[in-house]
Motif scaffolding. Structure first.
Motif, PDB file in Angstrom:
ATOM      1  N   CYS A 244       0.813  -1.220   0.000  1.00  0.00           N
ATOM      2  CA  CYS A 244       0.000   0.000   0.000  1.00  0.00           C
ATOM      3  C   CYS A 244       0.851   1.276   0.000  1.00  0.00           C
ATOM      4  O   CYS A 244       1.660   1.485   0.895  1.00  0.00           O
ATOM      5  N   CYS A 263      -7.143   5.111   2.685  1.00  0.00           N
ATOM      6  CA  CYS A 263      -7.110   4.461   1.367  1.00  0.00           C
ATOM      7  C   CYS A 263      -7.455   5.454   0.260  1.00  0.00           C
ATOM      8  O   CYS A 263      -8.404   6.214   0.368  1.00  0.00           O
ATOM      9  N   ILE A 264      -6.658   5.437  -0.811  1.00  0.00           N
ATOM     10  CA  ILE A 264      -6.921   6.342  -1.933  1.00  0.00           C
ATOM     11  C   ILE A 264      -7.518   5.609  -3.134  1.00  0.00           C
ATOM     12  O   ILE A 264      -7.643   6.175  -4.211  1.00  0.00           O
ATOM     13  N   CYS A 266      -6.371   2.862  -4.988  1.00  0.00           N
ATOM     14  CA  CYS A 266      -5.406   2.702  -6.081  1.00  0.00           C
ATOM     15  C   CYS A 266      -5.364   1.283  -6.622  1.00  0.00           C
ATOM     16  O   CYS A 266      -4.809   1.048  -7.692  1.00  0.00           O
ATOM     17  N   GLY A 267      -5.904   0.323  -5.882  1.00  0.00           N
ATOM     18  CA  GLY A 267      -5.967  -1.041  -6.398  1.00  0.00           C
ATOM     19  C   GLY A 267      -4.667  -1.825  -6.316  1.00  0.00           C
ATOM     20  O   GLY A 267      -4.596  -2.953  -6.783  1.00  0.00           O
ATOM     21  N   CYS A 269      -3.070  -3.039  -3.608  1.00  0.00           N
ATOM     22  CA  CYS A 269      -3.053  -4.138  -2.640  1.00  0.00           C
ATOM     23  C   CYS A 269      -3.677  -5.390  -3.246  1.00  0.00           C
ATOM     24  O   CYS A 269      -3.126  -6.475  -3.156  1.00  0.00           O
TER      25      CYS A 269
HETATM   26  S1  SF4 Z   1      -6.480   0.417  -2.662  1.00  0.00           S
HETATM   27 FE1  SF4 Z   1      -5.246  -0.790  -1.255  1.00  0.00          FE
HETATM   28  S2  SF4 Z   1      -3.144  -0.252  -1.725  1.00  0.00           S
HETATM   29 FE2  SF4 Z   1      -4.437   1.340  -2.595  1.00  0.00          FE
HETATM   30  S3  SF4 Z   1      -4.589   2.881  -1.012  1.00  0.00           S
HETATM   31 FE3  SF4 Z   1      -6.326   1.545  -0.738  1.00  0.00          FE
HETATM   32  S4  SF4 Z   1      -5.626   0.068   0.773  1.00  0.00           S
HETATM   33 FE4  SF4 Z   1      -3.806   1.072  -0.031  1.00  0.00          FE
END
Ligand code: SF4
Ligand SMILES: Cc1cc2nc3c(=O)[nH]c(=O)nc-3n(C[C@H](O)[C@H](O)[C@H](O)COP(=O)(O)OP(=O)(O)OC[C@H]3O[C@@H](n4cnc5c(N)ncnc54)[C@H](O)[C@@H]3O)c2cc1C
Ligand code: SF4
Ligand code: SF4
Ligand code: SF4
Lengths: 298, 295, 455
Positions: A244, A263-264, A266-267, A269
């Protein structure tokens, strides 16, 4: 021209990844036998380069910087494998040209005519369209956009590019990694210009990223709950937390906990998790493939 | 390729380092290899399952000295999310050559991170030594607690060693007591993710090791990759291990193959059963997600 | 009669922008409007209601070239609002990040500027991607400098782009002695490279300054001596790092800031009546199209003491080092002169760093809605973020980013230049347009925003 099928366009599901039709009877069936032949450095016979471009929409240019962060390798890629035919930040070409591979960075603002128009042109003029980075693939931070800001308060609706055009391949994360785009560039080159063996390898390699493009354009740390833990697939390796880019994930008693206020979307993880997908046909050859890519970059 | 994966050689081995053997689970293969690799500069540090605030609950840590390796030696039969540190090891820890130990699934995660480094920038070429430990199944911490405290009647903090072998889960306490529970009772406690696991002997590690196949106190070692081979040869030359050819030890490779086959067959059945687990309106089966087919 | 030429989009800088130029019969710009046409993602508005931890992570993502500036300005604006003092070692980590980012960013900008320049002593323009020497060695040196900057940023910041380590109250983690030694070695290498590189780049820009003409799309364009001169002021808060409202003696003054909307500043609707299809590459906008800068511009026009100001390397050198060279090349040269300090700054900070020191404040207040601001000297200039935090949530967020300051200043610097060199002037500012789409805005009466905010 979304939907057309140039001869070199990858198939949605190449043979290498076809599900096994019947259950394994002996343990050895479990592992896909088909060995992917690995290209040797000396064999890099292909004369002409592919053409690559980057279309910048509502992104931050971090994705493009990532490409440049192959450092010396950027020169190698451009010397031997790909001509960079478009990228406003790096080259002088002003309007979307024909290209083999178009990397699209950023999501698409539906309230901005130029963005929509350029995105459609990119689709029509490229053989392979890559949603390059989380903004293009999943919206990323622009998922939170809600307009109301001067000097264009009407800029409110931001969508992942696959809402507007067909996308062949996803390369998630914010930003993606230099090594990932390098691998994809080398594989795209083999796919478009290589011999049959090389095409097979490239297809097998790229398949999961193509399947990711079919999976949908919503991503979030919640995917770890929905599609891994809730599905009974998580084994607590910790990859997601290590991946992440905003440190939103911690491991609590062996399972990920996502801080959704960080969490932003972003996919990274989910797609990095070994239980989102794991293609034995490629992974079992990791040594050869890594050597081949290394060889190609020398 | 069969259930044992690609390997260049299979050996029965035991560390020659007495300090390590005192702390290690089996032949001390993992700790010895890391100690050797640290000494030789093959790695700058290794991600291992270190101690934490709770008894027997591992916490991933970056070990850069033999003492730290020793503090993390021995098996904890519960999850240690070692991949959590794989990127950080190359950041604030400043490692250029990272060692990592892990279960087969963790070795899969390492290779995926190298081949598809989606959110793993500048990690792929810094993995210098990935050591796998065999794994039949793993347990949540609470499951382990239940096994130790309910089934074996021992306090977690009083346990000195836990081991799985010969059909039994065994705990040894500081005061010399030994309690056991039959492995067939373990099933309820296995973490669900292990039921779809198709690897027993860490096929994707550089070198993998476990107790099965070798006599007590010895380990069975598969040397797999080119990198692993070089490290193994170096360690042998440096006198780190006593070895015996695999075909001269009991119970030998056949048992490894047998267990691997059993695990993979059983779990492949689970994977297949998921495909038809549910029911659609038209009466045809509805499946769960299959990570081996699509994301 | 003046005619209107439009170059859209402009190239070799971050984001999307365009130039609308009124030119006389000799092709000299009488009035130039340079404006952002990048969609406004609206980070300031989407920040409202989110946590003070998340907003800097989002703010970082307005720009992938100077994400460190936005992360640090964002985090420090939160800290300024809640009144949180950060441990010294965390400040040192942030200082290292700042230097590392400037090293990489300036080097990247060299790649974007070089194609306008000539190999000294020849009439050959520089293609930074060519295999030919001497260019390849320069290209490799640029990439090595970027690699050093990005690698140090990655060690300290967790990620090379969009650092994850800085957080409200300090940083998540200190670095180990091993990491410290690694940074030290890299910075020592950079010390030599930055010096060599600065000298080379200054020579290239000086060479351009001394040329009589430059070839653009097959036309020999005379280069005026006063290319890119303007009479606007300069604004900078520190030679390297920045300032915040927590400082005992802050160096940025919110009450001196006002803003007007593009409606009052840019041109009204115009028709394009001159075009050059040979202008590289793709030509200028064809005759007959319309442009409407007032309506199209995606940023406001910020003023300091009632006028547009320049921010960036030259502004810093003017304020703190008595630098006085004007014009587009003066700005380019100032940027190169900042190179060595990026390496020395890292060495000094890493020397002072205690790797066993705590990097997180013992107590992190959750905020009572006080306005706080933090100014960060980003590679392209002063980047001010303002925030009000209450109970851990952001109530107000503003970003006054470097290129937004430079848009109106550079527009004025276009006057008097041949229009075919307008992009050369613009590129001297190292524009970073995506982040420039985020902007504070005043209320309808155009009263001082800042004053209102501070009340
Ligand atoms: S999608 Fe997953 S990797 Fe991306 S910011 Fe959210 S938790 Fe972190
Ligand atoms: C859950 C689990 C199930 C296992 N199942 C089997 C099996 O069925 N058959 C078999 O032969 N062997 C199995 N093993 C492996 C065996 O228990 C020993 O770990 C292995 O033989 C290595 O012993 P050693 O003396 O060489 O290593 P040591 O020198 O003792 O080093 C072991 C290393 O593994 C690390 N480690 C300990 N616990 C974990 C953990 N939970 N996750 C990740 N790393 C850890 C330690 O930090 C240490 O670095 C299993 C191990 C685990 C963790
Ligand atoms: S994915 Fe991240 S790096 Fe790429 S454009 Fe979006 S915010 Fe920037
Ligand atoms: S990466 Fe996947 S399997 Fe590993 S801990 Fe995270 S969710 Fe579980
Ligand atoms: S059984 Fe498989 S999934 Fe479970 S811990 Fe062991 S290797 Fe991982």
């Amino acid at each position: 021209m979304p939907g057309r099928t140039p001869e070199s366009r990858p198939e949605a599901k190449p043979a290498a990844s076809q599900p096994q039709t019947k259950p394994a009877v002996k343990p050895s069936d479990v592992i896909v036998k088909e060995k992917v032949e690995v290209v040797q450095k000396e064999e890099k016979p292909v004369a002409d380069k592919i053409t690559i471009g980057e279309l910048h929409l509502s992104g931050c240019t971090g994705c493009l910087v990532t490409l440049a962060d192959n450092y010396e390798g950027l020169f190698k890629l451009l010397d031997d494998y790909a001509d960079l035919v478009y990228a406003l930040t790096l080259v002088d070409v002003r309007h979307v040209p024909e290209m083999d591979v178009c990397l699209v960075e950023g999501s698409c603002c539906l309230n901005d005519k130029i963005s929509v128009e350029e995105l459609k042109q990119a689709r029509a003029k490229s053989k392979v369209v890559v949603a390059y980075g989380a903004c293009a693939a999943y919206g990323n931070i622009t998922r939170f956009a809600r307009g109301g800001q001067w000097n264009q308060p009407g800029h409110e609706a931001y969508v992942p590019i696959s809402e507007v055009i067909d996308v062949d391949l996803f390369l998630p994360s914010c930003p993606p990694c230099p090594q990932a785009i390098r691998n994809v560039a080398v594989m795209a080159y083999l796919l478009l210009k290589g011999n049959d063996e090389q095409k097979n390898l490239a297809t097998a390699y790229l398949t999961p990223l193509m399947q990711l493009a079919q999976r949908g354009n919503e991503a979030c740390g919640c995917d770890l709950m929905y599609d891994v833990i809730n599905q009974g697939l998580c084994m607590g390796c910790g990859t997601c937390a290590g991946t992440c880019p905003v440190r939103a994930i911690t491991m609590e008693y062996g399972k990920p906990n996502v801080n959704r206020d960080l969490c932003i979307k972003c996919g990274a993880c989910y797609s990095q998790c070994p239980r989102s997908w794991f293609n034995f046909d490629v992974m079992n050859n990791y040594e050869g493939i890594m050597d081949a890519i290394k060889g190609a970059m020398q | 390729m069969d259930v044992l994966g690609n390997y260049k050689s299979a050996i029965s081995a035991r560390s020659t380092d007495k300090d390590i053997l005192k702390k290690s689970q089996d032949g001390g293969i993992i700790t010895t290899l890391f100690a050797y690799a640290l000494e030789e500069g093959i790695i700058d540090g290794a991600i291992v399952a270190g101690p934490s605030d709770e008894p027997w609950k591992p916490e991933p840590m970056v070990a850069t000295t033999k003492d730290e390796l020793l503090a993390a030696a021995g098996t904890r039969y519960t999850i240690s999310p070692n991949l959590y540190l794989i990127k950080e090891a190359t950041r604030s820890y400043g490692l250029d050559r990272v060692g990592i130990v892990g279960t087969p699934c963790q070795m899969q995660a390492v290779r995926k991170a190298q081949l598809y480094p989606i959110g793993m920038r500048d990690v792929d070429d810094k993995i210098a030594l990935a050591l796998g430990i065999y794994c039949m199944e793993n347990l949540s911490y609470q499951a382990l607690e239940a096994m130790v405290e309910d089934h074996c009647n021992q306090k977690m903090e009083s346990v000195k060693k836990m081991d799985i072998g010969k059909g039994k889960f065994t705990v040894y306490t500081e005061r010399g007591a030994v309690s056991q529970m039959p492995l067939k009772l373990i099933h309820k406690y296995v973490q669900p993710g292990c039921n779809v696991c198709l690897d027993y002997v860490a096929n994707l590690a550089d070198i993998s090791s476990g107790s099965v196949g070798s006599p007590d106190g010895w380990s069975t070692v598969f040397v797999r990759s080119t990198k692993g081979n070089a490290v193994w040869d170096g360690a042998i030359a440096a006198g780190c291990f006593e070895t015996k050819p695999m075909d001269q030890v009991k119970p030998g490779l056949d048992l490894v193959t047998k267990l691997a086959t059993e695990k993979i067959t059983k779990n492949q059945k689970n994977v297949d059963a998921r495909k038809t687990m549910g029911l659609k309106a038209d009466g045809t089966p509805k499946g769960l997600r299959n990570p081996y087919e699509t994301p | 009669m003046s005619k209107v030429v439009e170059i859209s989009p402009t190239t070799r800088h971050e984001g999307h922008s365009k130039l609308v130029l009124k030119v006389n019969d000799d092709g000299i710009i009488e009035r130039g409007d340079w404006l952002s046409i990048t969609p406004v993602r609206g980070v300031e508005k989407l920040a409202i209601g989110k946590t003070m931890e998340q907003v800097p992570k989002i703010a970082s993502r307005v720009c992938g070239i100077c994400p460190i500036a936005h992360t640090l300005a964002g985090v420090e604006a939160m800290e300024a609002s809640i009144g949180c003092e950060v441990p010294e070692d965390a400040k040192l980590l942030r200082y290292i990040l700042q230097c590392a980012n400037r090293m990489h960013s300036h080097a990247l900008h060299n790649i974007l500027s070089l194609p306008d320049m000539y190999i000294p002593g020849t009439d050959v323009k520089i293609n930074p991607f060519t295999k030919e020497e001497p260019v390849r060695s320069v290209g490799l040196r640029i990439q090595r400098l970027r690699e050093i900057g990005q690698t140090i940023g990655e060690i300290v910041g967790g990620e090379a782009i969009h650092p994850s380590n800085p957080r409200v109250g300090g940083c998540y983690k200190n670095i180990t002695p091993r990491a410290k030694a690694k940074i030290y070695d890299l910075a020592k290498e950079a010390r030599v490279l930055t010096q060599e590189h600065m000298e080379f780049m200054v020579a290239v820009f000086r060479n351009y300054q001394n040329r009589d003409w430059s070839e653009v799309g097959g036309v020999q364009v005379p280069i005026p001596d006063d290319l890119g001169y303007h009479n606007q002021g300069y604004m900078a808060t520190a030679p390297m790092y920045g300032s915040s409202s927590l400082d005992a003696n802050p160096t940025w003054f919110p009450e001196r800031f006002t803003e007007v909307r593009p409606w009052d500043w840019y041109m009204g609707e115009v028709e394009i009546d001159e075009a050059d299809p040979n202008y590289p590459i793709g030509g200028t906008t064809p005759v007959g199209n319309k442009a409407w800068p007032q309506m199209e511009a995606c940023t406001g026009v910020p003023l300091y003491d009632g006028q547009p100001v320049e921010v960036g390397p030259r502004a810093r050198l003017v304020q703190f080092k008595n630098y006085d060279e004007k014009g587009a090349m003066g700005l380019q040269i100032a940027r190169q002169m900042e190179f060595p300090e990026t390496a020395y700054g890292i060495i000094d900070a890493v020397d002072a760093l205690d790797t066993s020191g705590s990097v997180l404040a013992d107590e992190i207040p959750q905020g009572d809605g006080t306005l706080g601001w933090a100014a960060n000297e980003a590679p392209r200039g002063t980047d001010v973020h303002l925030a009000r935090v209450k109970d851990g949530r952001v109530q107000y967020y503003g970003m006054l980013v470097p290129t937004t300051w430079n848009f109106p200043t550079c527009s004025r610097a276009l006057t008097g230049a041949p229009w075919r060199l307008a992009e050369v002037i613009m590129r001297a500012y190292d524009p970073c347009v995506s982040c420039a789409t985020h902007m504070l805005v005043i209320d309808e009466d155009k009263r001082l925003v800042a004053q209102k905010l501070i009340q």
